[in-house]
Design a protein around this motif. Structure first.
Motif, short mmCIF file in Angstrom:
data_model
loop_
_atom_site.label_atom_id
_atom_site.label_comp_id
_atom_site.label_asym_id
_atom_site.label_seq_id
_atom_site.Cartn_x
_atom_site.Cartn_y
_atom_site.Cartn_z
N GLU A 207 -5.16 0.71 1.58
CA GLU A 207 -3.95 0.49 0.78
C GLU A 207 -3.95 1.45 -0.39
O GLU A 207 -5.01 1.85 -0.90
N PHE A 208 -2.75 1.81 -0.82
CA PHE A 208 -2.57 2.73 -1.94
C PHE A 208 -1.53 2.15 -2.89
O PHE A 208 -0.59 1.47 -2.46
N ALA A 209 -1.70 2.41 -4.16
CA ALA A 209 -0.76 1.90 -5.16
C ALA A 209 -0.49 2.99 -6.19
O ALA A 209 -1.43 3.61 -6.73
N LYS A 210 0.78 3.23 -6.45
CA LYS A 210 1.18 4.22 -7.44
C LYS A 210 2.36 3.65 -8.20
O LYS A 210 3.43 3.42 -7.62
N ASP A 211 2.17 3.44 -9.48
CA ASP A 211 3.20 2.79 -10.29
C ASP A 211 3.51 1.42 -9.67
O ASP A 211 2.62 0.62 -9.51
N TRP A 265 -4.34 6.32 -7.33
CA TRP A 265 -3.82 5.73 -6.10
C TRP A 265 -4.56 4.46 -5.69
O TRP A 265 -4.17 3.80 -4.73
N ALA A 266 -5.63 4.09 -6.37
CA ALA A 266 -6.44 2.94 -5.94
C ALA A 266 -5.77 1.62 -6.33
O ALA A 266 -5.40 1.43 -7.50
#
Length: 295
Positions: A207-211, A265-266
């Motif tokens: 999984e990736f998280a950005k904002d 991105w984590a």
């Protein structure tokens, strides 16, 4: 009830739970030969075989499985009665059996055990590491530890950690031969170290998280394992990029053995929860253990 019969039934349940005579003997403080004798006596009294045994495996027969299914409510009732008795003691004593996934066992539970042991020297803790999803009632555990959202229904849960950040990491030696990934699309040109879930057998999807944007993606796995410590060591050995809970790699990042990549991105995993059956009477020892882990 025949006391020898009841004792034999308890031994039978312990053997099935442990999965072997040797492990059951260790838990009960008896010899394997004593347990084998107890089982032979029990099967002779009941007139039926309860266990199928070979040199490499052990499993209940159908009659044994049916008997165990009927026994469990009675054993739970006995546990409740002993728990109620234990609660009247001034000083908690006994054993607490915990089933936890490895990162929580290492970085949440274990660091609090020295203080707990000092405060409650008469309470023994058995910490079983299992990254799969387990039935803690069938396994006769007092509690389990999993991330919020993975806890079984109708359980009482207690938060024992903050949210857990993940980290994408690789060894300097691995990155010396190629440009580090800066975005998820770059992973197609990299070797990725993947985790296989023990219970389902499926591969973890990264999984990736950005904002505010969060998404999942299957990555090319050049190495697969079901152990997070082994995956970390594989990353240190320059086998590729790994996605791991940040507490598992803090020391390696600090020493320079691993370097963070895909910065920003984590995602973050939910907090860890300690959970236990709502219908079981907790012992004084277990209540003390819960309070020692609660945040």
């Amino acid at each position: 009830m025949d006391r020898d019969l009841w004792s034999g039934l308890a031994v039978f349940a312990a053997i099935v739970e442990a999965g072997s005579f040797a492990r059951a003997a260790t838990r009960l403080g008896l010899s394997a030969s004593a347990l084998s004798h107890a089982m032979r006596t029990l099967e002779a009294k009941l007139g039926t075989r309860l266990l199928d045994r070979t040199t490499r495996s052990l499993a209940p027969t159908q009659a044994g499985a049916d008997l165990l299914l009927s026994l469990r409510p009675a054993m739970a009732a006995v546990d409740d009665a002993l728990g109620a008795l234990d609660s009247t003691r001034a000083r908690p004593t006994g054993r607490v059996r915990v089933n936890a996934h490895r990162p929580a066992a290492m970085h949440v539970v274990l660091p609090r055990l020295p203080g707990f042991a000092a405060a409650y020297p008469d309470v023994a803790v058995e910490l079983v590491v299992d990254d799969g999803l387990v039935d803690i009632v069938a396994g006769r555990f007092d509690c389990g530890v999993r991330h919020e959202g993975e806890v079984q229904r109708d359980m009482i849960s207690v938060r024992i950690s903050d949210a857990v950040p993940l980290a994408f990491v690789a060894a300097p030696a691995y990155l010396a031969a190629r440009a580090p990934p800066e975005a998820p699309d770059d992973l197609g040109r990299h070797c990725c170290l993947c985790y296989r879930y023990t219970s389902s057998g499926t591969i973890h999807v990264w999984e990736f998280a950005k904002d505010e944007h969060r998404f999942a993606r299957t990555v090319p796995g050049s190495f697969v394992t079901n152990d997070v410590d082994l995956m970390r060591d594989a990353a240190v050995s320059a086998l590729g990029v790994a996605c791991l809970p940040r507490p598992c790699v803090d020391r390696q990042i600090e020493s320079g053995a691993l370097v963070e990549v895909l910065c920003g991105w984590a995602p973050v995993l939910p907090p860890n929860q300690l959970y236990y059956p709502s219908r079981r009477q907790p012992t004084a020892a277990f209540r003390a253990f819960v309070e020692a882990l609660r945040i």
